[in-house]
Design a protein around this motif. Structure first.
Motif, PDB file in Angstrom:
ATOM      1  N   ALA A 113     -37.553  40.678  25.956  1.00  0.00           N
ATOM      2  CA  ALA A 113     -37.229  39.261  26.121  1.00  0.00           C
ATOM      3  C   ALA A 113     -37.139  38.891  27.593  1.00  0.00           C
ATOM      4  CB  ALA A 113     -35.919  38.938  25.410  1.00  0.00           C
ATOM      5  N   ALA A 114     -36.513  39.751  28.388  1.00  0.00           N
ATOM      6  CA  ALA A 114     -36.373  39.479  29.821  1.00  0.00           C
ATOM      7  C   ALA A 114     -37.727  39.465  30.520  1.00  0.00           C
ATOM      8  CB  ALA A 114     -35.459  40.532  30.456  1.00  0.00           C
ATOM      9  N   ARG A 115     -38.639  40.280  30.017  1.00  0.00           N
ATOM     10  CA  ARG A 115     -39.953  40.415  30.650  1.00  0.00           C
ATOM     11  C   ARG A 115     -40.899  39.274  30.274  1.00  0.00           C
ATOM     12  NH1 ARG A 115     -40.556  45.368  29.344  1.00  0.00           N
ATOM     13  NH2 ARG A 115     -41.940  45.174  27.562  1.00  0.00           N
ATOM     14  N   ILE A 116     -40.855  38.812  29.027  1.00  0.00           N
ATOM     15  CA  ILE A 116     -41.893  37.877  28.558  1.00  0.00           C
ATOM     16  C   ILE A 116     -41.358  36.519  28.144  1.00  0.00           C
ATOM     17  CG2 ILE A 116     -43.256  39.845  27.730  1.00  0.00           C
ATOM     18  CD1 ILE A 116     -42.599  38.920  24.848  1.00  0.00           C
ATOM     19  N   GLY A 117     -40.030  36.352  28.053  1.00  0.00           N
ATOM     20  CA  GLY A 117     -39.478  35.135  27.478  1.00  0.00           C
ATOM     21  C   GLY A 117     -39.069  34.097  28.508  1.00  0.00           C
ATOM     22  N   ASP A 118     -38.960  32.853  28.038  1.00  0.00           N
ATOM     23  CA  ASP A 118     -38.386  31.766  28.826  1.00  0.00           C
ATOM     24  C   ASP A 118     -36.915  31.580  28.484  1.00  0.00           C
ATOM     25  OD1 ASP A 118     -40.849  30.983  30.112  1.00  0.00           O
ATOM     26  OD2 ASP A 118     -41.473  30.214  28.156  1.00  0.00           O
ATOM     27  N   GLY A 119     -36.402  32.418  27.603  1.00  0.00           N
ATOM     28  CA  GLY A 119     -35.021  32.365  27.190  1.00  0.00           C
ATOM     29  C   GLY A 119     -34.766  33.464  26.175  1.00  0.00           C
ATOM     30  N   LEU A 120     -33.484  33.708  25.899  1.00  0.00           N
ATOM     31  CA  LEU A 120     -33.059  34.758  24.960  1.00  0.00           C
ATOM     32  C   LEU A 120     -32.354  34.118  23.777  1.00  0.00           C
ATOM     33  CD1 LEU A 120     -32.416  37.831  24.309  1.00  0.00           C
ATOM     34  CD2 LEU A 120     -30.259  37.444  25.515  1.00  0.00           C
ATOM     35  N   ILE A 121     -32.637  34.644  22.577  1.00  0.00           N
ATOM     36  CA  ILE A 121     -31.943  34.251  21.350  1.00  0.00           C
ATOM     37  C   ILE A 121     -31.297  35.491  20.749  1.00  0.00           C
ATOM     38  CG2 ILE A 121     -32.321  33.537  18.946  1.00  0.00           C
ATOM     39  CD1 ILE A 121     -34.572  31.711  19.967  1.00  0.00           C
ATOM     40  N   THR A 122     -30.023  35.381  20.382  1.00  0.00           N
ATOM     41  CA  THR A 122     -29.356  36.481  19.685  1.00  0.00           C
ATOM     42  C   THR A 122     -28.236  35.899  18.829  1.00  0.00           C
ATOM     43  OG1 THR A 122     -28.474  38.724  19.932  1.00  0.00           O
ATOM     44  CG2 THR A 122     -27.699  37.062  21.503  1.00  0.00           C
ATOM     45  N   MET A 123     -27.711  36.697  17.903  1.00  0.00           N
ATOM     46  CA  MET A 123     -26.822  36.140  16.891  1.00  0.00           C
ATOM     47  C   MET A 123     -25.379  36.637  16.979  1.00  0.00           C
ATOM     48  SD  MET A 123     -28.827  34.046  15.435  1.00  0.00           S
ATOM     49  CE  MET A 123     -27.964  33.539  13.962  1.00  0.00           C
ATOM     50  N   THR A 124     -25.021  37.317  18.056  1.00  0.00           N
ATOM     51  CA  THR A 124     -23.632  37.709  18.268  1.00  0.00           C
ATOM     52  C   THR A 124     -23.251  37.378  19.708  1.00  0.00           C
ATOM     53  OG1 THR A 124     -24.303  39.967  18.845  1.00  0.00           O
ATOM     54  CG2 THR A 124     -23.652  39.557  16.551  1.00  0.00           C
ATOM     55  N   PRO A 125     -21.976  37.035  19.963  1.00  0.00           N
ATOM     56  CA  PRO A 125     -21.552  36.694  21.321  1.00  0.00           C
ATOM     57  C   PRO A 125     -21.361  37.944  22.178  1.00  0.00           C
ATOM     58  CG  PRO A 125     -19.705  36.488  19.813  1.00  0.00           C
ATOM     59  CD  PRO A 125     -20.912  36.837  18.970  1.00  0.00           C
ATOM     60  N   ASP A 126     -22.470  38.577  22.505  1.00  0.00           N
ATOM     61  CA  ASP A 126     -22.487  39.888  23.161  1.00  0.00           C
ATOM     62  C   ASP A 126     -22.717  39.689  24.666  1.00  0.00           C
ATOM     63  OD1 ASP A 126     -23.069  42.421  24.142  1.00  0.00           O
ATOM     64  OD2 ASP A 126     -24.249  43.020  22.395  1.00  0.00           O
ATOM     65  N   ALA A 127     -21.654  39.776  25.449  1.00  0.00           N
ATOM     66  CA  ALA A 127     -21.757  39.577  26.898  1.00  0.00           C
ATOM     67  C   ALA A 127     -22.621  40.649  27.551  1.00  0.00           C
ATOM     68  CB  ALA A 127     -20.364  39.569  27.520  1.00  0.00           C
ATOM     69  N   ASP A 128     -22.574  41.873  27.015  1.00  0.00           N
ATOM     70  CA  ASP A 128     -23.395  42.954  27.578  1.00  0.00           C
ATOM     71  C   ASP A 128     -24.884  42.657  27.394  1.00  0.00           C
ATOM     72  OD1 ASP A 128     -21.148  44.329  28.355  1.00  0.00           O
ATOM     73  OD2 ASP A 128     -21.090  45.607  26.568  1.00  0.00           O
ATOM     74  N   MET A 129     -25.249  42.110  26.245  1.00  0.00           N
ATOM     75  CA  MET A 129     -26.640  41.738  25.989  1.00  0.00           C
ATOM     76  C   MET A 129     -27.092  40.666  26.981  1.00  0.00           C
ATOM     77  SD  MET A 129     -29.382  41.844  23.804  1.00  0.00           S
ATOM     78  CE  MET A 129     -28.879  42.227  22.126  1.00  0.00           C
ATOM     79  N   VAL A 130     -26.248  39.680  27.201  1.00  0.00           N
ATOM     80  CA  VAL A 130     -26.576  38.614  28.149  1.00  0.00           C
ATOM     81  C   VAL A 130     -26.787  39.193  29.545  1.00  0.00           C
ATOM     82  CG1 VAL A 130     -25.743  36.500  29.255  1.00  0.00           C
ATOM     83  CG2 VAL A 130     -25.348  36.860  26.811  1.00  0.00           C
ATOM     84  N   GLU A 131     -25.889  40.084  29.954  1.00  0.00           N
ATOM     85  CA  GLU A 131     -25.989  40.682  31.288  1.00  0.00           C
ATOM     86  C   GLU A 131     -27.248  41.538  31.407  1.00  0.00           C
ATOM     87  OE1 GLU A 131     -25.147  41.591  35.173  1.00  0.00           O
ATOM     88  OE2 GLU A 131     -24.286  40.059  33.861  1.00  0.00           O
TER      89      GLU A 131
END
Length: 318
Positions: A180-198
């Motif tokens: 997602a970080a490499r090819i996306g214009d944004g990230l979608i996920t279904m849990t409030p995971d701060a580690d995933m965001v970072e």
């Protein structure tokens, strides 16, 4: 947090109901819409699964809110060249208020033509190639592509929006977050995971938008709301990769026999306590999300929208 959206569920509602819910969401003060893209519902109790692109056409005439698929799998059931055309037309209909959310998909929807269902690394490789094909076609230029997974020959989209369609990528694990970080214009996920965001931001996502989604069940009787979720959406509590690999609604029903009402009560905000709903949405803001989309489970959509209009959204924005 910048935006609060409503998540339209194609698994639980028919086309007319979805359009009406979109109208109610706009009247209630929601900022934007997600809409799911399925061939099957997760179980027979949910009972619907309209073709998302037809519904998006109707939404473009019914509301002025931005719309995003959450999410489309552009790899197996539908060739990415066709998804590119659908996304381009949707963006034109919505006057640039469309984002394409993509993900690596579930066997539930993607195996229907008899294709093999690959392992996760292969699915992510296919997704990366598919997104590259879609981006090329969205330019409106003629495209020929011969890759590992897809061939496109002399294809050109004639109906394209003035600006490129943003493509957000769904991720539930570290591998997908890197893609997602490499090819996306944004990230979608279904849990409030701060580690995933970072991980996403460090991996190249930068300041691009991170969006999350959750399900709730508003109702005056909390126990009845828990029973409603347990009947309609027990799959929300299935662990690990099961949601990606089970092939039919019946298989989900079998697996969900292991899901208890107690698990549902612990994991899904139920009832009419505003604080429970506010806390669930605020968790996404606390984890660094830019937007969160909420879906009401069950029939009482009007009651839900009135509750969020008067009790929840004002508190979150205040």
């Amino acid at each position: 947090m910048a935006h609060f959206g409503y998540f339209l569920s194609c698994e639980e509602h028919g086309p007319a109901e979805l359009v009406e819910q979109a109208r109610l969401a706009e009247e209630a003060g929601f900022d934007c819409l997600w809409i799911s893209d399925h061939y099957h519902p997760w179980n027979d109790q949910q009972g619907q699964s309209p073709f998302v692109w037809s519904v998006i056409g109707a939404l473009s005439e019914a509301v002025s809110l931005p719309v995003e698929t959450a999410v489309t799998c552009p790899t197996v059931r539908i060739h990415p060249a066709v998804i590119a055309q659908a996304a381009a037309t949707s963006a034109v209909q919505l006057g640039g208020r469309f984002r394409l959310g993509v993900g690596s998909g579930e066997a539930l929807n993607e195996h229907i033509l008899g294709d093999a269902w690959p392992e996760t690394p292969v699915r992510l490789e296919m997704l990366e190639e598919a997104v590259a094909v879609i981006r090329k076609l969205l330019t409106g230029e003629q495209v020929s592509h011969r890759g590992t997974h897809y061939t496109v020959e002399n294809a050109r989209l004639y109906t394209v929006p003035d600006e490129p369609v943003p493509i957000d990528v769904s991720a539930f694990g570290p591998q997908a977050a890197e893609v997602a970080a490499r090819i996306g214009d944004g990230l979608i996920t279904m849990t409030p995971d701060a580690d995933m965001v970072e991980r996403y931001r460090r991996g190249g996502g930068g300041v691009s938008p991170v969006s999350g989604g959750l399900k709730v069940c508003w109702g005056p009787d909390r126990e009845e709301a828990v029973r409603t979720v347990h009947r309609l959406w027990p799959n929300e509590s299935l662990p690990g990769e099961l949601p990606q690999v089970l092939p039919t609604p019946r298989h989900f029903e079998q697996a969900c026999e292991l899901v208890t009402q107690e698990q549902i009560a612990e994991s899904v905000p139920c009832g009419d306590d505003p604080d429970a709903h506010i806390e669930a949405l605020a968790a996404f803001a606390d984890a660094g999300f830019d937007a969160v989309y909420v879906n009401q489970i069950g029939k009482d959509q009007r009651g839900f929208f009135d509750f969020y209009r008067t009790k929840v959204l004002p508190a979150l924005r205040g």
